[in-house]
Write a protein that holds these residues in place. Sequence first.
Motif, mmCIF file in Angstrom:
data_model
loop_
_atom_site.group_PDB
_atom_site.id
_atom_site.type_symbol
_atom_site.label_atom_id
_atom_site.label_comp_id
_atom_site.label_asym_id
_atom_site.label_seq_id
_atom_site.Cartn_x
_atom_site.Cartn_y
_atom_site.Cartn_z
ATOM 1 N N THR A 255 0.828 -1.202 0.000
ATOM 2 C CA THR A 255 0.000 0.000 0.000
ATOM 3 C C THR A 255 0.864 1.253 0.000
ATOM 4 O O THR A 255 0.654 2.175 -0.788
ATOM 5 C CB THR A 255 -0.917 -0.002 1.231
ATOM 6 N N GLN B 201 -13.206 -4.608 -3.703
ATOM 7 C CA GLN B 201 -12.142 -3.608 -3.903
ATOM 8 C C GLN B 201 -11.378 -3.915 -5.186
ATOM 9 O O GLN B 201 -11.128 -3.028 -6.007
ATOM 10 C CB GLN B 201 -11.189 -3.643 -2.699
ATOM 11 N N VAL C 243 -12.122 1.279 -11.824
ATOM 12 C CA VAL C 243 -11.812 2.699 -11.654
ATOM 13 C C VAL C 243 -10.430 3.022 -12.209
ATOM 14 O O VAL C 243 -10.259 3.955 -12.994
ATOM 15 C CB VAL C 243 -11.912 3.086 -10.160
ATOM 16 N N CYS C 244 -9.435 2.199 -11.848
ATOM 17 C CA CYS C 244 -8.076 2.468 -12.322
ATOM 18 C C CYS C 244 -8.009 2.394 -13.834
ATOM 19 O O CYS C 244 -7.315 3.186 -14.472
ATOM 20 C CB CYS C 244 -7.101 1.464 -11.718
ATOM 21 N N ALA D 113 -6.914 -3.746 -0.556
ATOM 22 C CA ALA D 113 -7.778 -4.927 -0.641
ATOM 23 C C ALA D 113 -7.257 -6.029 0.277
ATOM 24 O O ALA D 113 -8.031 -6.677 0.990
ATOM 25 C CB ALA D 113 -7.841 -5.421 -2.088
ATOM 26 N N ILE E 283 -13.870 -3.490 -8.338
ATOM 27 C CA ILE E 283 -14.315 -2.139 -8.679
ATOM 28 C C ILE E 283 -13.127 -1.194 -8.820
ATOM 29 O O ILE E 283 -12.980 -0.524 -9.835
ATOM 30 C CB ILE E 283 -15.300 -1.616 -7.627
ATOM 31 N N TYR E 284 -12.230 -1.175 -7.819
ATOM 32 C CA TYR E 284 -11.187 -0.149 -7.866
ATOM 33 C C TYR E 284 -10.054 -0.536 -8.802
ATOM 34 O O TYR E 284 -9.691 0.222 -9.695
ATOM 35 C CB TYR E 284 -10.665 0.136 -6.457
ATOM 36 N N VAL E 285 -9.482 -1.729 -8.614
ATOM 37 C CA VAL E 285 -8.373 -2.125 -9.492
ATOM 38 C C VAL E 285 -8.891 -2.416 -10.899
ATOM 39 O O VAL E 285 -8.324 -1.990 -11.894
ATOM 40 C CB VAL E 285 -7.639 -3.360 -8.918
ATOM 41 N N LEU F 27 -4.255 0.375 -4.129
ATOM 42 C CA LEU F 27 -5.615 -0.111 -3.903
ATOM 43 C C LEU F 27 -5.622 -1.626 -3.719
ATOM 44 O O LEU F 27 -6.403 -2.161 -2.931
ATOM 45 C CB LEU F 27 -6.514 0.284 -5.068
ATOM 46 N N LEU G 38 -1.297 3.898 -8.043
ATOM 47 C CA LEU G 38 -2.600 3.927 -7.371
ATOM 48 C C LEU G 38 -3.232 2.539 -7.381
ATOM 49 O O LEU G 38 -3.782 2.077 -6.365
ATOM 50 C CB LEU G 38 -3.510 4.923 -8.089
ATOM 51 N N ALA G 39 -3.120 1.848 -8.517
ATOM 52 C CA ALA G 39 -3.688 0.503 -8.605
ATOM 53 C C ALA G 39 -3.014 -0.417 -7.594
ATOM 54 O O ALA G 39 -3.680 -1.196 -6.906
ATOM 55 C CB ALA G 39 -3.534 -0.048 -10.020
#
Lengths: 175, 328
Positions: A19, A62, A70-71, A47, A65-67, A43, A39-40
């Motif tokens: 992180t 996480q 969103v990324c 997770a 959706i995020y990796v 994230l 950022l990926a």
Amino acid sequence: MIVFEYVAEALFYGFVALTFMGGFMAIRSKMLMHAVLGLAVALFGVAGLYFYLGSPFLTMMQILIYVGAVCIIIVLGVMIGNTPDQLAAKKQERKNLPLALVTCSVAFIGLFVAMILRTHFTAASERVGDMSIRFVGENLLYQYCLAFELISVILLTAIIGAIILARDGREEKTS
Amino acid sequence: MEIFNSLLPELIRIVVCAVCGAVIVFGNALVMGYAERKLAGRIMLRPGPMEVGFHGLYQLVVDGLKLMGKQLVIPVNADKPLYMLAPLLAFAPVFVPLLVLPFSEKIQGFDLDIGMLVILAFASINVLAILIGGWSSNNKYSLFGAIRSVAQNVAYEIPMLISLLAIVFMTNTFSLKEIAAAQSPVWFVVIQPLAFLIYIVAMVAETNRAPFDLPEAESELTAGFHTEYSGMSFSLFVLGEYANMFIVCSVATVFFLGGSSGIPLPFFEYTGIVWFLMKVYLLMFFLVWIRWTYPRTRFDQLMNFCWKYLIPFSLVNLLITVVMVKLV
């Protein structure tokens, strides 16, 4: 069984390191693309931390959706947006570096100490449920139903806004 | 000694899972690589590989050795660390979904209550790998391929998820084992034919295969996102693609075709895995078949089809499912 505990502990610190490394990469890298990938990584580390907090469901969400979404959208924006390398590589002027350092550190430490002194720390509450999908779903739809619905409304607004923006662009081009 | 005894079953389990995962990934790539070339040949009225071994059986082994021996060419202007990272990122995540797939009632790595989410989450990392590979190659064709891949995968993930959600609403669980077990009298393909159709279309698009192989459309983009890759770094992409095909076909089998259920074979105790693999490879045959039969779609047709037909239909299907589940 002790060995597994050590492995688990080591993995936990691994995720913490991941992180922080990702975060550092996101802030410090010159190329915008590297920053987004940092950022990926960050994230993904988060997770892992969710997993150690006892919620595999949140871990998978996480990543999904995020990796996974969103990324990728951010990266796509960066790729289409085209950042010139010269701009990215340009060195910033560092005239008042000592002054900036002193100001920032004093302000940060002051705020941090004030925050710690003023916060009323309570003991961590016990784990309230088994964090299974059923538990999460029931909580979302019974106890936090209003928040859940409000978030849905916000998302709907965002989607409608995106559609309106996209429509205007297309009509301009054809006319 | 006591620690060793308590450790042993878990250790064996981990080792067996890892070995089986590797065997499935590489064995599947060998079988499918050969089958694909042979079937492509038959569909085009030519014999396919014939030279190495009986009817070209060893062709893929020889090809693998050749690819391993090849030089890894890195373009001068490529972003070197990311360029090397991308094939690994495309290949490594395929092992995780294999752990939660129920190959039969008895053969399964781990039965998680979020099995479906694990598969979808780790499948989404593949897009990131394609994106990084396409961008870091510093090549216009690669970049176009990567951008297409993202637009396509992000769009087709939605109908895929929604069509699977209809099944989840009926079974009340995300665990793949329980979903497979829930369709003991009738398979869900009978009850949910629309969801099955939508899933099959989305599955072809998610694995970037023809007629939806726009990210590597060779007639316009030379080889799309992996134009610059050579040797093993290229074959890692291919291995990842074949493993992804296996995974999406397995998910289709578990969700719609009754998982490992079938007529019990008298001579073999673990009948389930035979039926499971037969169903999976039937679907894979279908993927190969349509790849060599249908022409490539245009990109706007592809996106329109997803956003204007698949997503509304899957939503309607979900709504009907919800109402029916409430009523029945």
